[in-house]
Design a protein around this motif. Structure first.
Motif, PDB file in Angstrom:
ATOM      1  N   LEU A 102     -60.198  -8.553  75.156  1.00  0.00           N
ATOM      2  CA  LEU A 102     -59.036  -8.250  75.989  1.00  0.00           C
ATOM      3  C   LEU A 102     -59.006  -9.144  77.232  1.00  0.00           C
ATOM      4  CD1 LEU A 102     -56.571  -6.506  76.679  1.00  0.00           C
ATOM      5  CD2 LEU A 102     -58.129  -4.902  77.813  1.00  0.00           C
ATOM      6  N   THR A 103     -60.139  -9.267  77.902  1.00  0.00           N
ATOM      7  CA  THR A 103     -60.146 -10.069  79.130  1.00  0.00           C
ATOM      8  C   THR A 103     -59.893 -11.546  78.804  1.00  0.00           C
ATOM      9  OG1 THR A 103     -62.547 -10.164  79.015  1.00  0.00           O
ATOM     10  CG2 THR A 103     -61.612  -8.513  80.465  1.00  0.00           C
TER      11      THR A 103
ATOM     12  N   VAL B  94     -73.880  -3.375  81.919  1.00  0.00           N
ATOM     13  CA  VAL B  94     -73.735  -4.484  82.873  1.00  0.00           C
ATOM     14  C   VAL B  94     -74.342  -5.761  82.277  1.00  0.00           C
ATOM     15  CG1 VAL B  94     -74.558  -5.355  85.109  1.00  0.00           C
ATOM     16  CG2 VAL B  94     -73.617  -3.026  84.933  1.00  0.00           C
ATOM     17  N   LYS B  95     -75.513  -5.618  81.634  1.00  0.00           N
ATOM     18  CA  LYS B  95     -76.187  -6.780  81.026  1.00  0.00           C
ATOM     19  C   LYS B  95     -75.362  -7.360  79.880  1.00  0.00           C
ATOM     20  CE  LYS B  95     -80.954  -5.627  82.015  1.00  0.00           C
ATOM     21  NZ  LYS B  95     -81.862  -4.603  81.514  1.00  0.00           N
ATOM     22  N   GLU B  96     -74.833  -6.480  79.045  1.00  0.00           N
ATOM     23  CA  GLU B  96     -74.031  -6.959  77.913  1.00  0.00           C
ATOM     24  C   GLU B  96     -72.804  -7.711  78.397  1.00  0.00           C
ATOM     25  OE1 GLU B  96     -73.091  -4.291  74.572  1.00  0.00           O
ATOM     26  OE2 GLU B  96     -74.616  -2.966  75.422  1.00  0.00           O
ATOM     27  N   LEU B  97     -72.194  -7.174  79.452  1.00  0.00           N
ATOM     28  CA  LEU B  97     -71.007  -7.843  79.998  1.00  0.00           C
ATOM     29  C   LEU B  97     -71.393  -9.201  80.586  1.00  0.00           C
ATOM     30  CD1 LEU B  97     -69.270  -4.743  81.613  1.00  0.00           C
ATOM     31  CD2 LEU B  97     -68.308  -6.156  79.789  1.00  0.00           C
TER      32      LEU B  97
ATOM     33  N   ALA C 116     -71.614 -11.889  78.222  1.00  0.00           N
ATOM     34  CA  ALA C 116     -70.297 -12.405  77.825  1.00  0.00           C
ATOM     35  C   ALA C 116     -69.593 -13.054  79.011  1.00  0.00           C
ATOM     36  CB  ALA C 116     -69.450 -11.273  77.245  1.00  0.00           C
ATOM     37  N   LYS C 117     -70.348 -13.318  80.067  1.00  0.00           N
ATOM     38  CA  LYS C 117     -69.843 -13.976  81.286  1.00  0.00           C
ATOM     39  C   LYS C 117     -68.766 -13.147  81.997  1.00  0.00           C
ATOM     40  CE  LYS C 117     -71.483 -18.500  80.269  1.00  0.00           C
ATOM     41  NZ  LYS C 117     -72.707 -17.870  79.736  1.00  0.00           N
TER      42      LYS C 117
ATOM     43  N   PRO D 185     -63.837  -7.434  89.049  1.00  0.00           N
ATOM     44  CA  PRO D 185     -65.017  -7.179  88.214  1.00  0.00           C
ATOM     45  C   PRO D 185     -64.838  -5.862  87.467  1.00  0.00           C
ATOM     46  CG  PRO D 185     -65.588  -7.271  90.571  1.00  0.00           C
ATOM     47  CD  PRO D 185     -64.132  -7.500  90.474  1.00  0.00           C
ATOM     48  N   VAL D 186     -65.497  -5.736  86.339  1.00  0.00           N
ATOM     49  CA  VAL D 186     -65.443  -4.465  85.593  1.00  0.00           C
ATOM     50  C   VAL D 186     -66.310  -3.451  86.343  1.00  0.00           C
ATOM     51  CG1 VAL D 186     -66.091  -3.321  83.446  1.00  0.00           C
ATOM     52  CG2 VAL D 186     -65.023  -5.595  83.384  1.00  0.00           C
ATOM     53  N   PHE D 187     -65.763  -2.280  86.618  1.00  0.00           N
ATOM     54  CA  PHE D 187     -66.542  -1.243  87.297  1.00  0.00           C
ATOM     55  C   PHE D 187     -67.118  -0.279  86.268  1.00  0.00           C
ATOM     56  CE2 PHE D 187     -63.447  -2.612  90.509  1.00  0.00           C
ATOM     57  CZ  PHE D 187     -64.339  -3.017  91.492  1.00  0.00           C
ATOM     58  N   VAL D 188     -68.411  -0.066  86.337  1.00  0.00           N
ATOM     59  CA  VAL D 188     -69.077   0.871  85.428  1.00  0.00           C
ATOM     60  C   VAL D 188     -69.410   2.122  86.243  1.00  0.00           C
ATOM     61  CG1 VAL D 188     -71.019   1.210  83.870  1.00  0.00           C
ATOM     62  CG2 VAL D 188     -70.003  -1.068  84.110  1.00  0.00           C
ATOM     63  N   VAL D 189     -68.796   3.243  85.863  1.00  0.00           N
ATOM     64  CA  VAL D 189     -68.878   4.464  86.676  1.00  0.00           C
ATOM     65  C   VAL D 189     -69.287   5.665  85.813  1.00  0.00           C
ATOM     66  CG1 VAL D 189     -67.705   5.773  88.492  1.00  0.00           C
ATOM     67  CG2 VAL D 189     -66.774   3.561  87.785  1.00  0.00           C
TER      68      VAL D 189
END
Lengths: 450, 266
Positions: free
Chosen positions: B151-152, B74-77, B80-81, B164-168
């Motif tokens: 990619l985004t 989550v922090k790394e993302l 990258a905003k 939002p990107v979901f981290v699961v």
């Protein structure tokens, strides 16, 4: 008299009697506890073999595999054991009187459900002893399954189907005395042009060095049919098969389609010492993972796949025992048991069984577990094993047995390659008796190393 | 005494002759990563090759059991905003996740509620990206952000709206159907660690589904696998996925209809 297990029907009795494995628990068909499992085995031991003919676990009306099993059942061959219970049948299989000839004559009278039932009450050593007495001999360009022989498939897979990479792995296998079962490639891409390229590659190699073996690209049967139409050099037609019509539909096949492919391969007349042209792979759990198991335990469904196989007189059939993952076979112990069951049931039904002795990295198993199963199957008289460079498949990402493993087994048990292939290995100065030769730079095969 | 000496000589000869041998065809190794020309001791593996194999297997096993750090992702993302949200599947630990695939295919009740709340506060997105450790936490930890970021950017440039990107953690491929259906996403794209291979313990897979819903099956998906530096590099994977996603949207389909051939895109 055994105490009743309280199973509600034969299907549940079979499932409860099955030695514990993860997939049956996952499917909710496993015995609720260990004592119930053994009580079910006792009740199953008292069950007459004949009952399996009248109570198929998958309905006759809706399943062509059930119809195949019952419609082709040979009552004459079954007659000598028709009055036995499952437990008495086990006793017979282990008796001195149950020799190779008797067991071979019996095969057409045994259904997969009978084989599965008796295997559930057998110990590991029973499965080994009974199987070791049965010989199923097949032939194409060499003869497989003879007593005292162990054959090996070269599995030269490459992540991008690169022909030079594949050829390098094939040469490595040949120089380690392997390849008499088949040179069989799993393609990374199931396509007509890819299959044609790979078939030509092996065909040229086999022709150039007159290797008494056969090739196979393990693409879907429909791909094989198409390349045969286009004139490609197909020795063996491959297909993954399972024990129910629904599971086979999931694989995109039917009995009719397999029959069509066999006819096409036979018409090419490429065999020299025999005409067994089919190669099948199976594995416990495949029907369950396709949601096509009808509440039947994994091992019984697997045995039914061998009824499909034997209809088409295959050269090779092997269970890919540990490939499916820990949700079906949780660890080395479960994989070892399943491998012995599959080999025994296949042999009892008259199928030329080999085994892909294997595991994935998320399963609680390692190469030492494979050493154990490899050794046990060697003692049991397994027709062939897989030979992968260093036991690792760089395309499919799992571990099996290696060229070195084959050398180990041949040495310790005095097993030899198929006779035609053995003679070729000696001619080529690759091996002498059960020893590998030091390959000289002048060796003919070294001409390929450029 | 003489006999003993003779025996010792014989052993000395055996030791000399029995040294492990290299294979004469080592030159073939340049054509494949397969473990060919390993040499032999008799017919068996040389000690070095045996231990190399064991180490590779140990690394692959460790990759399966390495724990996943979703907060780090989550922090790394965020750096990258890219906004991301943590969700949970019905699996709460690795053992349950491995033994019971159904748990990894469904969301936890808490995550279901969280998604439903989002659904009413935002328009349906064109794409919803999901990241999970799957069977290799290292794969997700090492390569997911590196693939998602380019990619985004490419997709935003051509006007796609992204959830939002979901981290699961502890999720399987099918969980994207539920996530996508709840958000009414046009396409879901899920990254997760693949079964670790002996020589590729950090391989990331990507699966996308057009119009994901509870009836979607593997036949409705496209897969790009082997994303890792020694395989399909993350930036290259982003390029492949961008082309395929654009095509998927144009065809309103995923699965066999969508193939990455440049020809189809022209």
């Amino acid at each position: 008299m055994a105490s009743p297990s309280a199973a509600k029907d034969l299907k549940q009795l079979m499932a409860w009697a099955s030695p514990l494995r993860a997939g049956d628990a996952l499917a909710g068909v496993a015995a609720p506890d260990a004592a119930t499992r053994v009580r079910a085995q006792r009740e199953l031991a008292d069950t007459p073999l004949a009952r399996f003919l009248s109570e198929p676990p998958v309905p006759y009306e809706s399943d062509e595999v059930t119809r195949l099993i019952l419609d082709t059942h040979d009552a004459g061959a079954f007659a000598p054991v028709s009055n036995l219970s499952v437990g008495e049948f086990r006793d017979f299989l282990l008796s001195y009187e149950a020799d190779a000839a008797a067991l071979s004559a019996l095969a057409a009278g045994i259904t997969p459900e009978m084989a599965a039932a008796v295997s559930k009450v057998m110990s590991n050593q029973d499965l080994i002893l009974a199987a070791s007495k049965i010989r199923v001999v097949t032939a194409f360009r060499d003869t497989l399954g003879l007593p005292g022989r162990l054959s090996v498939r070269i599995q030269p897979n490459h992540p991008t189907d690169d022909p030079r990479g594949i050829a390098a792995s094939i040469l490595d296998g040949l120089l380690y005395g392997c390849g008499d079962a088949v040179i069989g490639i799993n393609p990374a891409t199931d396509s007509v042009p890819a299959m044609e390229t790979m078939l030509k590659l092996i065909d040229e190699l086999v022709a150039r060095y007159r290797i008494p073996t056969q090739s196979c690209v393990l693409a879907h049967v429909t791909t094989a049919l198409e390349v045969m139409r286009r004139g490609a050099p197909v020795d063996l037609v491959f297909q993954s098969i399972a024990g129910t019509e629904a599971a086979n539909r999931h694989f995109g096949i039917s009995l009719a389609l397999l029959g069509e492919a066999r006819e096409a391969a036979l018409s090419l007349k490429r065999g020299t010492v025999g005409d067994n042209v089919m190669y099948f792979e199976t594995g416990q759990g495949s029907a369950l993972s396709a949601d096509a198991a009808h509440g039947v335990d994994m091992q019984t469904i697997e045995a039914r796949a061998y009824a499909v196989a034997r209809l088409f007189k295959p050269l090779l059939v092997n269970t890919v025992v540990g490939f499916i993952g820990p949700e079906y076979l949780a660890d080395g112990k479960q994989i070892i048991r399943a491998g012995l069951e599959d080999h025994f049931c296949g042999k009892l039904l008259g199928v030329p069984m080999g085994c892909d002795i294997c595991y994935t990295n998320h399963t609680n198993a390692d190469q030492d577990d494979m050493d154990v199963l490899l050794t046990l199957l060697g003692v049991a008289g397994c027709n062939y094993i897989m030979g992968l460079p260093g036991a690792a498949d760089v395309m499919l990402g799992y571990q099996s047995t290696s060229y070195h493993d084959a050398q180990y087994l041949r040495q310790t048990l005095g097993l030899r390659p198929a006779p035609e292939f053995e003679a070729w290995l000696e001619d080529m100065r690759v091996s002498s008796g059960n020893r590998l030769c030091e390959v000289q730079p002048s060796n003919l095969l070294m001409g390929e190393v450029k | 005494m003489d006999a003993e000496l003779q025996n010792t000589d014989r052993v000395r000869e055996a030791v000399a002759a029995g040294r492990a041998k290299a294979d004469a065809w080592e030159a073939l190794r340049r054509f494949t990563d397969a473990r060919i020309a390993l040499g032999r001791a008799g017919g068996s593996l040389r000690t070095e090759a045996l231990l190399d194999f064991r180490l590779a297997h140990a690394e692959a096993r460790d990759a399966v059991y390495t724990s996943f750090d979703p907060d780090a992702l989550v922090k790394e993302l965020a750096a990258a905003k890219i906004r991301s949200v943590r969700l949970t599947s019905a699996a709460t630990n690795k053992a349950d996740y491995l033994a019971n695939p159904a748990l990894g295919r469904t969301l936890s009740d808490a995550s279901r509620k969280a998604l439903s709340a989002m659904r009413y506060s935002a328009a349906p997105p064109d794409l919803c990206i999901i990241v999970s450790d799957g069977l290799s936490a290292r794969a997700a930890q090492l390569h997911a952000v590196e693939t998602v970021v380019p990619l985004t950017r490419k997709l935003a440039d051509v006007g796609w709206s992204l959830a939002p990107v979901f981290v699961v953690p502890f999720a399987r491929v099918k969980i994207q159907d539920e996530v996508g259906e709840r958000l009414r996403a046009r396409i879901t794209l899920m990254f997760l660690g693949e079964r670790p291979g002996l020589d590729s313990p950090d391989s990331l897979g990507a699966y996308f589904t057009y119009s994901p819903n509870s009836r979607s099956t593997d036949a409705d998906r496209n897969c790009v696998s082997n994303i890792r530096h020694a395989g399909l590099a993350p930036t290259a994977a982003a390029g492949v996925l961008f082309r395929m996603l654009v095509l998927s949207r144009r065809l309103s389909a995923s699965g066999v209809a969508v193939k990455d051939t440049e020809a189809q895109l022209k």
